[in-house]
Every structure is written in structure tokens, then in C-alpha cells.
Design a protein around this motif. Sequence first.
Motif, PDB file in Angstrom:
ATOM      1  N   PRO A 176      38.050  34.324  52.308  1.00 25.45           N
ATOM      2  CA  PRO A 176      37.068  33.604  51.495  1.00 25.45           C
ATOM      3  C   PRO A 176      36.550  34.486  50.363  1.00 25.45           C
ATOM      4  N   ILE A 177      36.096  33.849  49.302  1.00 32.42           N
ATOM      5  CA  ILE A 177      35.507  34.585  48.185  1.00 32.42           C
ATOM      6  C   ILE A 177      34.151  35.131  48.609  1.00 32.42           C
ATOM      7  N   GLY A 178      33.941  36.416  48.368  1.00 30.79           N
ATOM      8  CA  GLY A 178      32.716  37.062  48.834  1.00 30.79           C
ATOM      9  C   GLY A 178      31.995  37.854  47.766  1.00 30.79           C
ATOM     10  N   VAL A 179      31.721  37.244  46.606  1.00 31.38           N
ATOM     11  CA  VAL A 179      30.963  37.956  45.574  1.00 31.38           C
ATOM     12  C   VAL A 179      29.541  38.228  46.050  1.00 31.38           C
ATOM     13  N   ALA A 180      28.945  39.290  45.511  1.00 27.96           N
ATOM     14  CA  ALA A 180      27.606  39.689  45.921  1.00 27.96           C
ATOM     15  C   ALA A 180      26.536  38.722  45.421  1.00 27.96           C
ATOM     16  N   ARG A 181      26.804  38.051  44.320  1.00 30.10           N
ATOM     17  CA  ARG A 181      25.866  37.079  43.729  1.00 30.10           C
ATOM     18  C   ARG A 181      26.648  36.187  42.782  1.00 30.10           C
ATOM     19  N   ARG A 182      26.011  35.175  42.249  1.00 30.28           N
ATOM     20  CA  ARG A 182      26.738  34.292  41.339  1.00 30.28           C
ATOM     21  C   ARG A 182      27.287  35.095  40.160  1.00 30.28           C
ATOM     22  N   THR A 183      28.531  34.805  39.860  1.00 34.44           N
ATOM     23  CA  THR A 183      29.233  35.549  38.812  1.00 34.44           C
ATOM     24  C   THR A 183      30.021  34.582  37.943  1.00 34.44           C
ATOM     25  N   GLY A 232      42.843  41.162  51.422  1.00 37.90           N
ATOM     26  CA  GLY A 232      41.788  40.156  51.300  1.00 37.90           C
ATOM     27  C   GLY A 232      41.004  40.217  50.011  1.00 37.90           C
ATOM     28  N   VAL A 233      41.511  40.932  49.013  1.00 39.18           N
ATOM     29  CA  VAL A 233      40.824  41.042  47.727  1.00 39.18           C
ATOM     30  C   VAL A 233      41.340  39.975  46.763  1.00 39.18           C
ATOM     31  N   TRP A 234      40.418  39.172  46.265  1.00 40.41           N
ATOM     32  CA  TRP A 234      40.747  38.210  45.214  1.00 40.41           C
ATOM     33  C   TRP A 234      40.816  38.944  43.879  1.00 40.41           C
ATOM     34  N   VAL A 235      41.666  38.474  42.970  1.00 44.26           N
ATOM     35  CA  VAL A 235      41.779  39.062  41.637  1.00 44.26           C
ATOM     36  C   VAL A 235      41.550  37.980  40.587  1.00 44.26           C
ATOM     37  N   VAL A 236      40.505  38.161  39.786  1.00 43.24           N
ATOM     38  CA  VAL A 236      40.248  37.276  38.652  1.00 43.24           C
ATOM     39  C   VAL A 236      40.866  37.926  37.421  1.00 43.24           C
ATOM     40  N   HIS A 237      41.626  37.159  36.642  1.00 42.93           N
ATOM     41  CA  HIS A 237      42.341  37.746  35.516  1.00 42.93           C
ATOM     42  C   HIS A 237      42.441  36.777  34.352  1.00 42.93           C
ATOM     43  N   GLY A 238      42.659  37.362  33.168  1.00 41.31           N
ATOM     44  CA  GLY A 238      43.009  36.610  31.980  1.00 41.31           C
ATOM     45  C   GLY A 238      44.435  36.959  31.590  1.00 41.31           C
ATOM     46  N   HIS A 239      44.676  37.128  30.275  1.00 43.73           N
ATOM     47  CA  HIS A 239      45.918  37.661  29.725  1.00 43.73           C
ATOM     48  C   HIS A 239      47.092  36.691  29.780  1.00 43.73           C
TER      49      HIS A 239
END
Length: 256
Positions: A16-23, A203-210
Motif C-alpha cells: 500500500p502507499i504509505g506517504v507521511a502526509r498528503r503529497t 515495497g517502494v512505490w516510484v513516482v516519476h515523470g519523463h
Amino acid sequence: MLRFFGNRRATKFEAPIGVARRTYAVGDVHGRIDLLTQLIAEIERDARTAQETPELIFMGDYIDRGEESGAVIDFLVAMAARDDFDTVFLMGNHERMMLDFLLVPEMGARWLRYGGLQTLMSYGLSTQGSVNEAGVLEKIQANLLQKLGPRREFIEQMTLSHISGNVLFVHAAANPGRPPDSQSDECLLWGHPRFFDQTRQDGVWVVHGHTVVTEPSAEQGRIAVDTGAYFSNRLTAARLDAGQVSFLAASTPGAG
């Protein structure tokens, strides 16, 4: 060069996505100040429901190809001074190419081929002749350094990656076989051959552009947010909360 990738399946990714706060993560802008201001206004409205100060991450490639690169950089400098968001500015490969040119004039020909001409024009500059003529690149370099002024330092200080919880934010890609803190600059800025084929096991999600996508997506541990703003007329941001991701977009007439 633009690269389009379809959806490729590998080992199922279930973390699951587990960011520390809204991002919020804003995709590649490429000089589209019109779309950027519209999208930030949408993010501001959305952020009113956040329980604490949100993170706002810009994913790189702010300049080149579009017509208003200078205005985009000025806008980002102003964003950095605000206190209603905690801002993070990732460096993209286009910022890296421009900085390389500012260090070594001979690097300018490559940068100009990949959209740097539009950035020069946004600062009221031109090539003033063939880049193959002696002294032309050096003159362009000196003029651009003067126009940028302290903005050069702002660009130089951009980071190559950022992590929140189990979510890694990068411009281009991450090596799926290496942990977040062991990624090469080349990979983060330009991509990795196994990024779209190999599922991460940590278990690490990767957010990317490019890499341009027709629609933003969140699957198999990868969240893609570059919807090709400079030609599609659509700029996208991902909103991440604990356990979920959604997308916001700004568009102009003619968007696909």
C-alpha cells in the motif's frame, strides 16, 4: 526523444502507499506556465482539506520545448518562498543539460536540439547564427548566465530524488534492483532499462515523470504523471494520501 510505453505486467506489486502526509507530485511542465498556474490553483483548492501542511513536489523538466520556460522558473522560485506547502524541486534531464551548457559551452548544441532554443527565446535570446560558428556558443552562454542571475543557483540546488514513507519521487526512473538511496544520477535523470519491466521487491512505490503517458496511472509500484503538457495541452499531478492516489489535471482547449 519521446518514449511511449504501454502497460507491462510482472510480479504483482501489493504494497500500500504509505506517504507521511498528503503529497502532490506535478508532472513535467516544459514551459507551460498557463497550465502550471491553473494546476497549482486546483491543488490549492484541493489542499484545503489536508490535515497538515502538504508536500508539493515538482518532478523536473520545467524548461525547454514550451514557450515560457523563464516564467515557469520565476513561478517556481516564488513557490519556494511560500509556507502553505513544503516544496521539493526535482531536477530533470533538461535542467541538467542547461546547467552542463553553462559549464561547458560545447554542450550547448545538444541542449538546443532537445528544446533549449525555446528556453533561450523565453529570455529574449537567440542563437545569433549557426552554433557551429566560432564563438557563438560562448556568446549564448554568457548572455544566458546574465539573464538567469540568481535563478541559476536555484536550479543547481534542485535535488535528484525525494522519499516520503515508502514512496520514492524521481524525475525519470529508479533501478528496481537497488534501494532508493543507491540510485545513480544517470538513472534518476535519464531512466533505467529495467524500470518498466522489473517489479520492485522492497515495497517502494516510484513516482516519476519523463516518460510521456496518455493517461496518468498508478500500478505495479509505479505512478506516472508526465502527460506531455507542451504538446497535449494537459498537465497532471498525482495526489497521494495514505493508502490511495488520485489525479488532478489542468488543460486548455485542444487537449486530448
